[in-house]
Design a protein around this motif. Sequence first.
Motif, mmCIF file in Angstrom:
data_model
loop_
_atom_site.group_PDB
_atom_site.id
_atom_site.type_symbol
_atom_site.label_atom_id
_atom_site.label_comp_id
_atom_site.label_asym_id
_atom_site.label_seq_id
_atom_site.Cartn_x
_atom_site.Cartn_y
_atom_site.Cartn_z
ATOM 1 N N LEU A 104 51.010 57.537 44.135
ATOM 2 C CA LEU A 104 50.464 56.185 44.249
ATOM 3 C C LEU A 104 49.725 55.894 42.948
ATOM 4 C CD1 LEU A 104 49.261 53.658 45.875
ATOM 5 C CD2 LEU A 104 47.419 55.210 46.524
ATOM 6 N N PHE A 105 49.979 54.728 42.361
ATOM 7 C CA PHE A 105 49.301 54.276 41.161
ATOM 8 C C PHE A 105 48.417 53.095 41.541
ATOM 9 C CE2 PHE A 105 53.311 56.116 40.011
ATOM 10 C CZ PHE A 105 53.068 56.864 38.866
ATOM 11 N N VAL A 106 47.143 53.118 41.134
ATOM 12 C CA VAL A 106 46.204 52.056 41.487
ATOM 13 C C VAL A 106 45.615 51.482 40.206
ATOM 14 C CG1 VAL A 106 44.129 51.454 42.791
ATOM 15 C CG2 VAL A 106 45.652 53.266 43.640
ATOM 16 N N LEU A 107 45.827 50.189 39.989
ATOM 17 C CA LEU A 107 45.328 49.498 38.804
ATOM 18 C C LEU A 107 44.244 48.518 39.233
ATOM 19 C CD1 LEU A 107 46.018 49.044 35.666
ATOM 20 C CD2 LEU A 107 47.122 46.957 36.480
ATOM 21 N N SER A 108 43.111 48.560 38.546
ATOM 22 C CA SER A 108 42.016 47.655 38.904
ATOM 23 C C SER A 108 41.396 47.050 37.651
ATOM 24 C CB SER A 108 40.959 48.400 39.719
ATOM 25 O OG SER A 108 40.472 49.517 38.981
ATOM 26 N N GLY A 109 40.708 45.947 37.870
ATOM 27 C CA GLY A 109 40.023 45.257 36.785
ATOM 28 C C GLY A 109 39.190 44.123 37.331
ATOM 29 N N THR A 110 38.505 43.437 36.451
ATOM 30 C CA THR A 110 37.624 42.356 36.883
ATOM 31 C C THR A 110 38.312 41.001 36.728
ATOM 32 O OG1 THR A 110 36.670 42.173 34.672
ATOM 33 C CG2 THR A 110 35.545 43.646 36.237
ATOM 34 N N LYS A 111 37.866 40.052 37.534
ATOM 35 C CA LYS A 111 38.437 38.701 37.496
ATOM 36 C C LYS A 111 38.308 38.077 36.108
ATOM 37 C CE LYS A 111 39.596 37.198 41.762
ATOM 38 N NZ LYS A 111 40.971 37.043 42.142
ATOM 39 N N ASP A 112 37.205 38.359 35.416
ATOM 40 C CA ASP A 112 37.023 37.738 34.105
ATOM 41 C C ASP A 112 37.987 38.295 33.046
ATOM 42 O OD1 ASP A 112 35.500 40.102 34.291
ATOM 43 O OD2 ASP A 112 34.197 39.495 32.655
ATOM 44 N N ASN A 113 38.645 39.403 33.334
ATOM 45 C CA ASN A 113 39.664 39.951 32.430
ATOM 46 C C ASN A 113 41.085 39.619 32.875
ATOM 47 O OD1 ASN A 113 38.221 41.276 30.332
ATOM 48 N ND2 ASN A 113 37.582 42.816 31.816
ATOM 49 N N TYR A 114 41.197 38.800 33.924
ATOM 50 C CA TYR A 114 42.504 38.470 34.491
ATOM 51 C C TYR A 114 42.926 37.066 34.081
ATOM 52 C CZ TYR A 114 46.198 37.788 37.942
ATOM 53 O OH TYR A 114 47.406 37.541 38.548
ATOM 54 N N ASP A 115 44.139 36.956 33.557
ATOM 55 C CA ASP A 115 44.722 35.655 33.227
ATOM 56 C C ASP A 115 45.696 35.309 34.344
ATOM 57 O OD1 ASP A 115 46.211 33.497 32.308
ATOM 58 O OD2 ASP A 115 46.421 34.280 30.268
ATOM 59 N N GLU A 116 45.247 34.491 35.291
ATOM 60 C CA GLU A 116 46.087 34.211 36.458
ATOM 61 C C GLU A 116 47.285 33.326 36.130
ATOM 62 O OE1 GLU A 116 43.988 30.613 38.896
ATOM 63 O OE2 GLU A 116 43.183 32.611 39.228
ATOM 64 N N ALA A 117 47.250 32.616 35.031
ATOM 65 C CA ALA A 117 48.414 31.808 34.631
ATOM 66 C C ALA A 117 49.531 32.706 34.106
ATOM 67 C CB ALA A 117 48.016 30.790 33.575
ATOM 68 N N GLY B 94 49.421 36.253 34.647
ATOM 69 C CA GLY B 94 49.537 37.454 35.476
ATOM 70 C C GLY B 94 49.208 38.720 34.718
ATOM 71 N N THR B 95 48.375 38.611 33.684
ATOM 72 C CA THR B 95 48.021 39.775 32.870
ATOM 73 C C THR B 95 46.560 40.161 33.094
ATOM 74 O OG1 THR B 95 47.509 38.322 31.000
ATOM 75 C CG2 THR B 95 49.735 39.252 31.094
ATOM 76 N N LEU B 96 46.281 41.444 32.853
ATOM 77 C CA LEU B 96 44.940 41.980 33.088
ATOM 78 C C LEU B 96 44.522 42.824 31.889
ATOM 79 C CD1 LEU B 96 42.591 42.363 35.135
ATOM 80 C CD2 LEU B 96 43.864 44.317 36.056
ATOM 81 N N LYS B 97 43.455 42.411 31.212
ATOM 82 C CA LYS B 97 42.917 43.178 30.083
ATOM 83 C C LYS B 97 41.881 44.179 30.595
ATOM 84 C CE LYS B 97 41.347 39.646 27.937
ATOM 85 N NZ LYS B 97 40.701 38.696 27.069
ATOM 86 N N ASN B 98 41.692 45.245 29.823
ATOM 87 C CA ASN B 98 40.663 46.248 30.120
ATOM 88 C C ASN B 98 40.775 46.788 31.543
ATOM 89 O OD1 ASN B 98 39.498 45.865 27.519
ATOM 90 N ND2 ASN B 98 38.475 44.042 28.289
ATOM 91 N N SER B 99 41.999 47.023 31.976
ATOM 92 C CA SER B 99 42.224 47.526 33.334
ATOM 93 C C SER B 99 42.038 49.044 33.373
ATOM 94 C CB SER B 99 43.628 47.163 33.800
ATOM 95 O OG SER B 99 44.596 47.717 32.923
ATOM 96 N N TYR B 100 41.957 49.563 34.585
ATOM 97 C CA TYR B 100 41.784 51.002 34.798
ATOM 98 C C TYR B 100 42.870 51.474 35.759
ATOM 99 C CZ TYR B 100 39.665 55.441 36.146
ATOM 100 O OH TYR B 100 39.437 56.770 36.400
ATOM 101 N N LEU B 101 43.618 52.492 35.341
ATOM 102 C CA LEU B 101 44.712 53.032 36.155
ATOM 103 C C LEU B 101 44.359 54.442 36.600
ATOM 104 C CD1 LEU B 101 47.633 52.541 37.216
ATOM 105 C CD2 LEU B 101 48.450 53.550 35.078
ATOM 106 N N ARG B 102 44.400 54.655 37.921
ATOM 107 C CA ARG B 102 44.175 55.997 38.462
ATOM 108 C C ARG B 102 45.381 56.405 39.292
ATOM 109 N NH1 ARG B 102 42.123 55.866 43.803
ATOM 110 N NH2 ARG B 102 41.586 53.754 44.455
ATOM 111 N N TYR B 103 45.469 57.696 39.610
ATOM 112 C CA TYR B 103 46.657 58.245 40.236
ATOM 113 C C TYR B 103 46.279 59.067 41.462
ATOM 114 C CZ TYR B 103 47.605 57.413 35.338
ATOM 115 O OH TYR B 103 47.661 56.845 34.094
#
Length: 195
Positions: free
Chosen positions: A128-141, A143-152
């Motif tokens: 299972l791969f889990v990607l998280s980040g904050t709303k202020d780093n998300y471009d909803e137009a 669908g991209t996420l900057k400064n995200s964190y991926l855990r396994y």
Amino acid sequence: MNKTFFSLIAVALALPAAAQKILSPDIQIKTAVLAAPSEKQAGAKVYGYSADGTFKVLRDGTNDYVCIADDPKKDDIGVSCYHADLEPFMERGRVLTKEGKNAKAIFDIREKEAKDGTLKMPKQSSTLFVLSGTKDNYDEAAGTLKNSYLRYVVYIPFATAESSGLPLKPDVPGMPWIMDPGTHRAHIMINPAKP
């Protein structure tokens, strides 16, 4: 005054529902697959949310990956993808959650069902791969996420610290460790050190 008071309460209660924005299926899919390995993204099955908030399949898959879109009811961004062999386990959790079961009840029910064979668990390790980040780093137009964190999370049903050679807790950031050892939900946690 009573009429005004109750009108204000009705408006206040409606605000959280109105604030819940359901993104287009295309953007939900684009964001959800960010959690998958790049070679699995194009063919992954994706679950997400319809305009009325119903959880449903947004795209059928052509490979062995399943992805889950961001939950619009949560503040920050969180998407995940997993190997299709985990689907019975994940789906059972969704069903039990919808029935109102708490985390302990869900664990206990799935443990019993896995042991008696009514819940099919993977015979080999499944990730299972889990990607998280904050709303202020998300471009909803986009669908991209900057400064995200991926855990396994690597599920290895019924494995133990002894059978896997893994510690029960990490000694340093990013060190793999086993959680829920000896149970149907035994899994290797890998939380890379954050920059």
